[in-house]
Design a protein around this motif. Structure first.
Motif, PDB file in Angstrom:
ATOM      1  N   SER A   1     -21.141   2.021 -16.705  1.00 58.04           N
ATOM      2  CA  SER A   1     -20.228   3.164 -16.834  1.00 58.04           C
ATOM      3  C   SER A   1     -19.343   2.996 -18.061  1.00 58.04           C
TER       4      SER A   1
ATOM      5  N   ALA B   1     -13.885   7.655 -13.726  1.00 60.88           N
ATOM      6  CA  ALA B   1     -13.348   7.661 -15.093  1.00 60.88           C
ATOM      7  C   ALA B   1     -14.370   8.210 -16.082  1.00 60.88           C
TER       8      ALA B   1
ATOM      9  N   ALA C   1     -14.666   3.425 -11.743  1.00 61.74           N
ATOM     10  CA  ALA C   1     -15.363   3.479 -13.035  1.00 61.74           C
ATOM     11  C   ALA C   1     -16.215   4.745 -13.129  1.00 61.74           C
TER      12      ALA C   1
ATOM     13  N   ASP D   1       2.216   1.612 -15.428  1.00 61.00           N
ATOM     14  CA  ASP D   1       2.232   2.926 -16.096  1.00 61.00           C
ATOM     15  C   ASP D   1       3.601   3.584 -15.993  1.00 61.00           C
TER      16      ASP D   1
ATOM     17  N   TYR E   1       0.827  -1.213   0.000  1.00 64.86           N
ATOM     18  CA  TYR E   1       0.000   0.000   0.000  1.00 64.86           C
ATOM     19  C   TYR E   1       0.858   1.258   0.000  1.00 64.86           C
TER      20      TYR E   1
ATOM     21  N   LEU F   1      -8.245   1.532  -0.084  1.00 63.36           N
ATOM     22  CA  LEU F   1      -6.910   0.963  -0.349  1.00 63.36           C
ATOM     23  C   LEU F   1      -6.989  -0.184  -1.353  1.00 63.36           C
ATOM     24  N   ASP F   2      -8.128  -0.860  -1.384  1.00 65.64           N
ATOM     25  CA  ASP F   2      -8.244  -2.084  -2.186  1.00 65.64           C
ATOM     26  C   ASP F   2      -9.175  -1.977  -3.391  1.00 65.64           C
TER      27      ASP F   2
ATOM     28  N   ALA G   1      -5.803  -2.925 -10.664  1.00 63.56           N
ATOM     29  CA  ALA G   1      -5.523  -1.501 -10.436  1.00 63.56           C
ATOM     30  C   ALA G   1      -4.110  -1.306  -9.894  1.00 63.56           C
ATOM     31  N   GLN G   2      -3.698  -2.203  -9.003  1.00 65.41           N
ATOM     32  CA  GLN G   2      -2.350  -2.100  -8.444  1.00 65.41           C
ATOM     33  C   GLN G   2      -1.296  -2.360  -9.518  1.00 65.41           C
TER      34      GLN G   2
ATOM     35  N   GLY H   1      -9.403   0.218  -5.771  1.00 64.39           N
ATOM     36  CA  GLY H   1      -8.905   0.844  -6.996  1.00 64.39           C
ATOM     37  C   GLY H   1      -9.015   2.364  -7.016  1.00 64.39           C
TER      38      GLY H   1
ATOM     39  N   GLN I   1      -3.463   7.937  -7.705  1.00 58.39           N
ATOM     40  CA  GLN I   1      -2.019   7.926  -7.898  1.00 58.39           C
ATOM     41  C   GLN I   1      -1.673   7.880  -9.385  1.00 58.39           C
ATOM     42  N   SER I   2      -2.386   7.027 -10.137  1.00 58.48           N
ATOM     43  CA  SER I   2      -2.120   6.929 -11.575  1.00 58.48           C
ATOM     44  C   SER I   2      -2.339   8.277 -12.265  1.00 58.48           C
TER      45      SER I   2
ATOM     46  N   LEU J   1      -1.025   0.713 -11.844  1.00 59.17           N
ATOM     47  CA  LEU J   1      -0.345   1.854 -11.231  1.00 59.17           C
ATOM     48  C   LEU J   1       1.167   1.782 -11.463  1.00 59.17           C
TER      49      LEU J   1
ATOM     50  N   SER K   1      -5.567   3.922  -5.996  1.00 59.15           N
ATOM     51  CA  SER K   1      -4.623   3.622  -7.091  1.00 59.15           C
ATOM     52  C   SER K   1      -4.889   4.538  -8.276  1.00 59.15           C
TER      53      SER K   1
END
Lengths: 296, 296, 296
Positions: free
Chosen positions: B194, C165, C162, A169, A131, C188-189, A162-163, C191, C197-198, A166, C194
């Protein structure tokens, strides 16, 4: 039998020998050398390590064999992992946790290289999603390690889609090592295997036999799956394990299963699966046996 | 009343007549022709089939009508699906399973065209996500079928967002046919709707009346939803079914609901919904009634 | 202490003062002015509002203070939210629901500006994901409000990856305000973090102290977490709350925690966390305490 894990490599053997329990096998150095040679004779040239396996001792046990038989080094590919700080007598952390900082990753790569007695890892994986990972910083560490020649390629293990995205990318990853077996296949539905396929990278599959549950589990799913495995093993004149590996190999993401055994006979059951192509119907029979209901 | 499902087509009627239970309706050929004509008179020009509906017989029943009344062909759009191998007397598989290989998809398209007695499907959907789908190979099959003029457009049904993306990356899909009703709307939260909106494609909505549960279900959610439907039906002077369709049509992904009935009166209840625009508040009243709790 | 939430702004203070319960604090105008001044003295210059907070009254209470002390306006940043239609005596909706239509968003922005007595919001968030959101239309509304100078930047709150986005594709969002605390950290899990951050945007973190459960909760997770917080608070010679804020600040998405208290002492506990950098091990100790099991 070597296959490209990603468009730009690395090339690993389609079946990878897992070294997780190397310490448990209690092999002397000559027996370890023999194990590597016999694996190579089967076409298994890639070995899956982690810094922490065997209470941080497996890489060293493997390295001792390579030191006595250095000609093997040119014939094998080495995968390792880091990022878990596992408590043990020599590592008295307060609790197990993760660390993907530059300092820790570099330290563990250096330790892996020293323990294995080689100059380069073919593939390094971040063992678990951290994390606290700083993706940009970790990508920088990867670039440095690559430039220094210490690691050729990078990937992750047990990361969600998703992880994975990240970090990918920031630095193109070549694999996601995931749990995958007839008994444990949530990666079929959670988007991770779809992501591998979309990105044209191959997953590695850990615990391909469900950690033994496939053979001895007494829960309803294990019993149902075992019955179908027995049927198919009879049909293909092979072992149950071979069918279980063939089930993984049949997935279009083209996973690389990781064996867990120290017996060469067990490795043969894995490579035998490369000759077995299950039909769609047989593959779904096993899926249905595990789920306990028809396909929708 | 025809609408573009995706930027480059196809154009289908906003309400689509589902042929799933055509065989159950026990209509003679003249009655089938009358059903098609009356649907057309209501503006319903698109018909949703699958190779397997009615134990693989529905397409043929429909084709028999078109053969007697061939002038109808130019006025309708035909949607079909394939990919499920359903066991039946004439299809003695060991169990239901999926197959999206080139050979099977091509065989089923040919069968659909022969049974329907037409030269082209307007839209072909992969019926269920096939874990063994080879996306690149299937995209190649789509391109061939399109070039040969056998299928104009392609989509999927019941695919998760990741599964959709995997195939869509290889071949642009025009729809994802999903379950959607006041009683079953996990597609609102799982990213599939979505995704349709992000990609400017319209979903098709199957089981828009919750498979009848909307009218006869005795579970708490069905009872709560029915009470609100009755309220709104009174307000709009229409049937409960019309409100249920209007709830779907109100979603910004602009779904195309698929009817399930052989009664023209039931089709009228669907098209009547095109004239009903629920307010946000009314839409959420039904959502809350189903969930059994307030919006967060 | 101001930080850029996204590459092109806005710049907010790293700790944001939440005005959710301003009405409950029962401060007279002078006390409200003093609260703002003391927050500013601590480096907290950003204030988090919503149209509906305090039964639609908080923004006005805040605006009354700004009217008496207009020099404060140039020193602060104002965040507000809209999109929820909350029932109340003055808003007799049948039930709480969402509305992200141009008309409603514009009306609520105008109301926020009038109540706060300012000409521009620094940041406007869509409070909850609205299933009926028309992303293209809402993006158009955002562009208009930006052009008119009424709102400088836009984001969302409580949106899944989603849902984020979908709108972000139409209009670049600068944040997703999410629940995040030692006790509630599914972000945290799932997405969402993440994704932040992306996209190089910073999340805002609401309920950073778990709504008080951190201090008074008697459930096993709260008891376990509190014990570790006490340990760490002793080690850092600070309060439990400071450690709880430091836990959030340590995440690589670099969240902006939102305080909930009207006591300046509580705000000091938040800003004190900017000086505490938990080790990886300490961060995971708290994660493990909440989950009740080791890291995998």
């Amino acid at each position: 039998m070597r296959v490209a894990v990603a468009p730009n490599g690395p090339e690993l053997s389609n079946i990878v020998a897992g070294m997780w329990r190397l310490a448990d096998w209690q092999l002397n150095i000559q027996a370890r050398i023999r194990f590597i040679e016999e694996a190579l004779a089967l076409g298994i040239s890639s070995f899956d390590h982690a810094d922490i396996y065997g209470d941080y001792r497996c890489e060293q046990l493997f390295g001792e064999a390579l030191k006595v038989a250095p000609h093997l080094k040119a014939q094998i590919q080495l995968v390792s992992k880091c990022g878990i700080k596992l408590t043990s007598d020599n590592h008295p952390y307060q609790l197990n946790h993760y660390d993907t900082s530059a300092a820790y990753v570099r330290a563990q790569v250096d330790a892996s290289l020293a323990n294995l007695g080689v100059e380069q890892l073919d593939l390094l994986l971040i063992h678990r999603p951290d994390y606290l990972m700083d993706a940009a910083a970790l990508a920088g560490t990867f670039r440095e390690l690559q430039k220094e020649g210490k690691v050729a390629h990078f990937g992750v293990s047990n990361h969600s889609a998703a992880q994975f995205a990240l970090l990918d990318d920031q630095f193109p990853l070549v694999t996601n090592q995931l749990e995958l077996s007839v008994l444990e296949h949530q990666s079929l539905d959670d988007g991770t295997l779809s992501q591998c396929q979309s990105k044209c990278i191959r997953p590695m599959a850990w615990s391909p036999l469900g950690g033994g549950r496939l053979f001895s589990g007494q829960d309803p799913a294990a019993l149902r799956v075992r019955a179908v495995l027995e049927d198919l093993a009879k049909e293909y004149s092979c072992s149950l394990a071979t069918i279980a590996y063939a089930w993984i190999l049949r997935h279009p993401s083209r996973p690389l299963p990781i064996t867990g055994s120290g017996r060469i006979a067990a490795l043969k059951e894995a490579t035998a699966a490369l000759e077995v192509r299950l039909s769609n119907e047989q593959w779904y029979r096993l899926w249905v046996a595990c789920r306990g209901h028809d396909v929708p």
